[in-house]
Design a protein around this motif. Structure first.
Motif, PDB file in Angstrom:
ATOM      1  N   THR B  63      57.981  -1.485  52.050  1.00  0.00           N
ATOM      2  CA  THR B  63      58.908  -0.562  52.725  1.00  0.00           C
ATOM      3  C   THR B  63      58.134   0.657  53.218  1.00  0.00           C
ATOM      4  O   THR B  63      57.066   1.009  52.701  1.00  0.00           O
ATOM      5  N   LEU B  64      58.696   1.306  54.246  1.00  0.00           N
ATOM      6  CA  LEU B  64      58.115   2.543  54.777  1.00  0.00           C
ATOM      7  C   LEU B  64      59.246   3.509  55.076  1.00  0.00           C
ATOM      8  O   LEU B  64      60.163   3.193  55.836  1.00  0.00           O
ATOM      9  N   GLY B  68      62.322  10.649  55.617  1.00  0.00           N
ATOM     10  CA  GLY B  68      63.607  10.346  54.992  1.00  0.00           C
ATOM     11  C   GLY B  68      64.326   9.130  55.534  1.00  0.00           C
ATOM     12  O   GLY B  68      65.364   8.730  55.000  1.00  0.00           O
ATOM     13  N   GLN B  69      63.782   8.512  56.585  1.00  0.00           N
ATOM     14  CA  GLN B  69      64.438   7.349  57.200  1.00  0.00           C
ATOM     15  C   GLN B  69      63.631   6.082  56.934  1.00  0.00           C
ATOM     16  O   GLN B  69      62.428   6.050  57.219  1.00  0.00           O
ATOM     17  N   GLN B  70      64.299   5.046  56.425  1.00  0.00           N
ATOM     18  CA  GLN B  70      63.611   3.765  56.261  1.00  0.00           C
ATOM     19  C   GLN B  70      63.254   3.191  57.628  1.00  0.00           C
ATOM     20  O   GLN B  70      64.058   3.225  58.555  1.00  0.00           O
ATOM     21  N   GLN B  71      62.026   2.703  57.747  1.00  0.00           N
ATOM     22  CA  GLN B  71      61.544   2.156  59.013  1.00  0.00           C
ATOM     23  C   GLN B  71      61.393   0.641  58.903  1.00  0.00           C
ATOM     24  O   GLN B  71      61.231   0.095  57.814  1.00  0.00           O
ATOM     25  N   ASP B  72      61.400   0.002  60.060  1.00  0.00           N
ATOM     26  CA  ASP B  72      61.112  -1.426  60.133  1.00  0.00           C
ATOM     27  C   ASP B  72      59.604  -1.630  59.916  1.00  0.00           C
ATOM     28  O   ASP B  72      58.798  -0.985  60.577  1.00  0.00           O
ATOM     29  N   SER B  74      58.227  -4.758  59.981  1.00  0.00           N
ATOM     30  CA  SER B  74      57.887  -6.113  60.428  1.00  0.00           C
ATOM     31  C   SER B  74      56.998  -6.113  61.671  1.00  0.00           C
ATOM     32  O   SER B  74      56.488  -7.165  62.067  1.00  0.00           O
ATOM     33  N   GLY B  75      56.822  -4.950  62.281  1.00  0.00           N
ATOM     34  CA  GLY B  75      56.020  -4.890  63.511  1.00  0.00           C
ATOM     35  C   GLY B  75      54.577  -5.281  63.262  1.00  0.00           C
ATOM     36  O   GLY B  75      54.049  -5.099  62.156  1.00  0.00           O
ATOM     37  N   SER B  76      53.938  -5.803  64.290  1.00  0.00           N
ATOM     38  CA  SER B  76      52.579  -6.328  64.120  1.00  0.00           C
ATOM     39  C   SER B  76      51.576  -5.222  63.838  1.00  0.00           C
ATOM     40  O   SER B  76      50.577  -5.439  63.163  1.00  0.00           O
ATOM     41  N   ARG B  77      51.843  -3.997  64.323  1.00  0.00           N
ATOM     42  CA  ARG B  77      50.877  -2.921  64.109  1.00  0.00           C
ATOM     43  C   ARG B  77      50.752  -2.574  62.635  1.00  0.00           C
ATOM     44  O   ARG B  77      49.651  -2.505  62.084  1.00  0.00           O
ATOM     45  N   ILE B  78      51.894  -2.348  62.009  1.00  0.00           N
ATOM     46  CA  ILE B  78      51.830  -1.970  60.593  1.00  0.00           C
ATOM     47  C   ILE B  78      51.412  -3.171  59.752  1.00  0.00           C
ATOM     48  O   ILE B  78      50.647  -3.034  58.780  1.00  0.00           O
ATOM     49  N   GLN B  79      51.869  -4.367  60.121  1.00  0.00           N
ATOM     50  CA  GLN B  79      51.479  -5.576  59.380  1.00  0.00           C
ATOM     51  C   GLN B  79      49.965  -5.789  59.418  1.00  0.00           C
ATOM     52  O   GLN B  79      49.355  -6.187  58.433  1.00  0.00           O
ATOM     53  N   SER B  80      49.356  -5.508  60.579  1.00  0.00           N
ATOM     54  CA  SER B  80      47.895  -5.648  60.680  1.00  0.00           C
ATOM     55  C   SER B  80      47.197  -4.717  59.703  1.00  0.00           C
ATOM     56  O   SER B  80      46.252  -5.103  59.020  1.00  0.00           O
ATOM     57  N   CYS B  81      47.678  -3.463  59.648  1.00  0.00           N
ATOM     58  CA  CYS B  81      47.050  -2.490  58.741  1.00  0.00           C
ATOM     59  C   CYS B  81      47.195  -2.940  57.287  1.00  0.00           C
ATOM     60  O   CYS B  81      46.214  -2.926  56.515  1.00  0.00           O
ATOM     61  N   LEU B  82      48.393  -3.335  56.892  1.00  0.00           N
ATOM     62  CA  LEU B  82      48.615  -3.740  55.502  1.00  0.00           C
ATOM     63  C   LEU B  82      47.771  -4.968  55.147  1.00  0.00           C
ATOM     64  O   LEU B  82      47.154  -5.021  54.074  1.00  0.00           O
ATOM     65  N   LYS B 106      53.932  -5.726  46.350  1.00  0.00           N
ATOM     66  CA  LYS B 106      54.514  -5.109  47.548  1.00  0.00           C
ATOM     67  C   LYS B 106      54.229  -3.608  47.530  1.00  0.00           C
ATOM     68  O   LYS B 106      54.070  -3.002  46.460  1.00  0.00           O
ATOM     69  N   LEU B 107      54.202  -3.041  48.691  1.00  0.00           N
ATOM     70  CA  LEU B 107      53.883  -1.613  48.841  1.00  0.00           C
ATOM     71  C   LEU B 107      55.120  -0.822  49.246  1.00  0.00           C
ATOM     72  O   LEU B 107      55.892  -1.260  50.110  1.00  0.00           O
ATOM     73  N   HIS B 108      55.257   0.356  48.639  1.00  0.00           N
ATOM     74  CA  HIS B 108      56.250   1.318  49.119  1.00  0.00           C
ATOM     75  C   HIS B 108      55.475   2.529  49.666  1.00  0.00           C
ATOM     76  O   HIS B 108      54.688   3.126  48.938  1.00  0.00           O
ATOM     77  N   VAL B 109      55.712   2.845  50.938  1.00  0.00           N
ATOM     78  CA  VAL B 109      55.014   3.978  51.555  1.00  0.00           C
ATOM     79  C   VAL B 109      56.058   5.008  51.962  1.00  0.00           C
ATOM     80  O   VAL B 109      57.076   4.664  52.574  1.00  0.00           O
ATOM     81  N   VAL B 110      55.814   6.252  51.578  1.00  0.00           N
ATOM     82  CA  VAL B 110      56.715   7.347  51.937  1.00  0.00           C
ATOM     83  C   VAL B 110      55.896   8.394  52.678  1.00  0.00           C
ATOM     84  O   VAL B 110      54.817   8.778  52.212  1.00  0.00           O
TER      85      VAL B 110
END
Lengths: 385, 385
Positions: B63-64, B68-72, B74-82, B106-110
């Motif tokens: 999760t990201l 204060g807002q949960q973000q999607d 599933s995008g390829s940009r963040i998935q590539s980084c993870l 799993k990762l939780h990023v705030v």
């Protein structure tokens, strides 16, 4: 010789608005451009210079009165034009001894524009074309518009294109003396007579940088200018001539908008940067884009000279769809009165996506001018004095 | 393995503002740029992203949460980084069986920015740099900032430059897989610590076109872009690195302003044209020019990213002459409070020629931010949740 005889001739000359832009001189003295250009001549019913040239043995000096104000005629640009015209007249007089020796007389030139000089509406182009045409008429020169364009070019580069009606190109030429840097007709107005123009006059301050100074700053400092000159414009000139010959408005519109933006990009890339387009100009761009999007095809095209005014080209068949939107937004501004404007109905709604731009346009446009493609200089018996 | 154990690490990461601009990708998936770029990292005292990365066997999904807002995610940009960060952790775990298997969790990023996300202040650069740095800290990766920059680049191109402090370049690289498209330090902040920045935040609408979409439109349609990429930027990168090494503000200022204008020129040359600078931006340009003219040498330099905000670089020794003028014009706007702003006195007068621009600036700027060059990401024990 009757010393009291005053010889006189008058002409109207049109404004032209380029669709492939002239920006940059390779020779500042001769007004030789760094690239060719192409323009549409606009109707003299709406925008024109009116010039009377007189000469008499009794005149003491060359004078030029523009919109009621005496101007300095000692500048090299106007001196070049006068000298060239006198030279042609002198050759005629040498060949035919019966001709009056007009080339020895001083000239009085009186000129008036029917639009504000400083509005960024190509007034110097119309003015120098009218001056050259009026003196050529006075001297009864047997010179073609192309020959006269070579002379007018030395007064103001883009003036050479105002010696023709319709669709006119200015070939940059190659010769060092500028002899081949002349205008020629791509097509007369009658070839594609339904080309209309709506001019949105922006309520702007005096322009940022004069075009004479600005273009040479761009030539000297823009890293993109050479690319425009060598690669962008030559290809576009051919494509634009073809678009005019084919009466292909979609191609004409695409090239017109791209070349306006390309020219203003080189201004922005100048050091220091030159800004002619302002927030009002940008709003006009967005409204044009929204109209084209709503129509599903290009029905109008913007172009901007060295100032914030938008010139929006469109065909008569699309006048309702194009000018109707601008009448809805700008119906309260002057310029809609008269035959042309009165027949245009406002559209029902502002096209999607242009709502914010419409507000900016309302705040920034002071008047509109409805006009169309027109013919070349017209001789007249209405003399100014 | 203790299933309830939550592993956690946090970092701050800075904003960077480019002086040689990144605009255009040669590979959109890998975020490989069409040209190299160079930026100044700004102090985290004023602008920063703050990010906490956690993982636990009990977490159900990545999760990201951003401001204060949960973000999607599933995008390829963040998935590539993870994926890249997990791969590095996995290799460490394979080599040392005693390490906890964080790469399987799993990762939780705030994350929180201390400035408005949509203000056009490089928030995605700081955000992705912080995300990558926080997870690298969490995973205790033995990766250099340059290695991490290769990962952050895949999240947001310019994020790669926020992994360094001071003066940072992003080499466009040549490899098809992007392995050599990484950031490197040109000089640390301590090399030239007196570089200050005054940001004029323009009260603008949401930006015209996102930079992700806009830059690819420019690549596809601008006739000038290729010239910028091939000829303009490569030369300027070398000159700018030299200017930084020499602490040569005059060269730095000249290159900074030219490159900002060159970038915006390619935006204007895009079809349809992209406008990020507005009348407020242009007024800022004119005030900077007037200050430099009054000083008789370049004491400040403007640059504009993909938005109307001006960033005005200047040296601490010229802060009174530069920021003092802006305080005279914009003293009523928020941002002058605090140590830095309070010590600046307004100059006695607006420099000659900038009077009209000052009025436009007053109407169009909503706040100012006073900051300076700063260091790279800072580890912190302040955890967000």
């Amino acid at each position: 010789m009757n010393n009291s005889r005053v010889y006189r001739a008058s002409t109207f000359a049109p404004v032209n608005i380029a669709v492939i832009k002239y920006w940059g001189k390779r020779d500042a003295k001769l007004n030789l451009p760094t690239n060719s250009s192409l323009s549409v001549t606009l109707s003299q019913d709406h925008l024109r210079a009116h010039t009377t040239a007189s000469c008499a043995a009794s005149f003491d000096s060359d004078t030029l009165k523009l919109n009621g104000q005496q101007q300095d005629v000692s500048g090299s640009r106007i001196q070049s034009c006068l000298a060239e015209l006198r030279r042609l007249r002198h050759a005629m007089e040498d060949a035919d001894g019966s001709l009056p020796k007009l080339s020895d007389m001083k000239l009085h030139v009186v000129s008036e524009n029917n639009f504000p000089t400083a509005a960024g509406l190509a007034s110097s182009a119309a003015g120098f074309a009218a001056l050259v045409r009026a003196i050529a008429n006075l001297y009864e020169l047997d010179a073609s518009p192309t020959e006269l364009s070579r002379i007018a070019r030395q007064g103001s580069g883009s003036a050479c294109r105002s010696l023709f009606g319709g669709y006119c190109a200015w070939d940059m030429g190659k010769a060092a003396d500028g002899s081949d840097s002349v205008a020629y007709e791509v097509a007369p107005a009658s070839h594609w007579p339904d080309m209309c123009a709506l001019i949105l006059v922006a309520s702007a301050d005096k322009k940022d940088v004069s075009s004479t100074a600005g273009m040479q700053q761009t030539v000297a400092s823009s890293s993109l200018m050479e690319h425009r000159i060598k690669h962008v414009v030559p290809e576009r000139m051919q494509e634009m001539e073809q678009a005019v010959r084919d009466r292909d408005f979609a191609a004409f519109a695409d090239l017109t908008m791209r070349d306006s933006n390309n020219f203003h990009a080189t201004c922005l890339d100048t050091c220091p940067p030159i800004f002619y387009m302002n927030d009002t100009s940008r709003a006009a761009v967005r409204v044009v884009e929204a109209i084209n999007k709503a129509a599903g095809r290009p029905v109008c095209a913007y172009t901007f000279d060295a100032g914030p005014n938008a010139v929006v080209y469109h065909l008569a068949s699309n006048r309702a769809a194009v000018a109707g939107v601008f009448k809805l937004i700008l119906g309260g501004k002057p310029g809609w009165e008269g035959n042309q404007g009165a027949t245009i109905g406002s559209t029902a709604a502002i096209p999607k996506g242009a709502e914010a731009a419409a507000g900016v346009l309302q705040a920034g446009v002071s008047r509109v001018i409805l006009t169309a493609v027109g013919d070349g200089p017209r001789k007249t018996d209405q003399h100014l004095c």
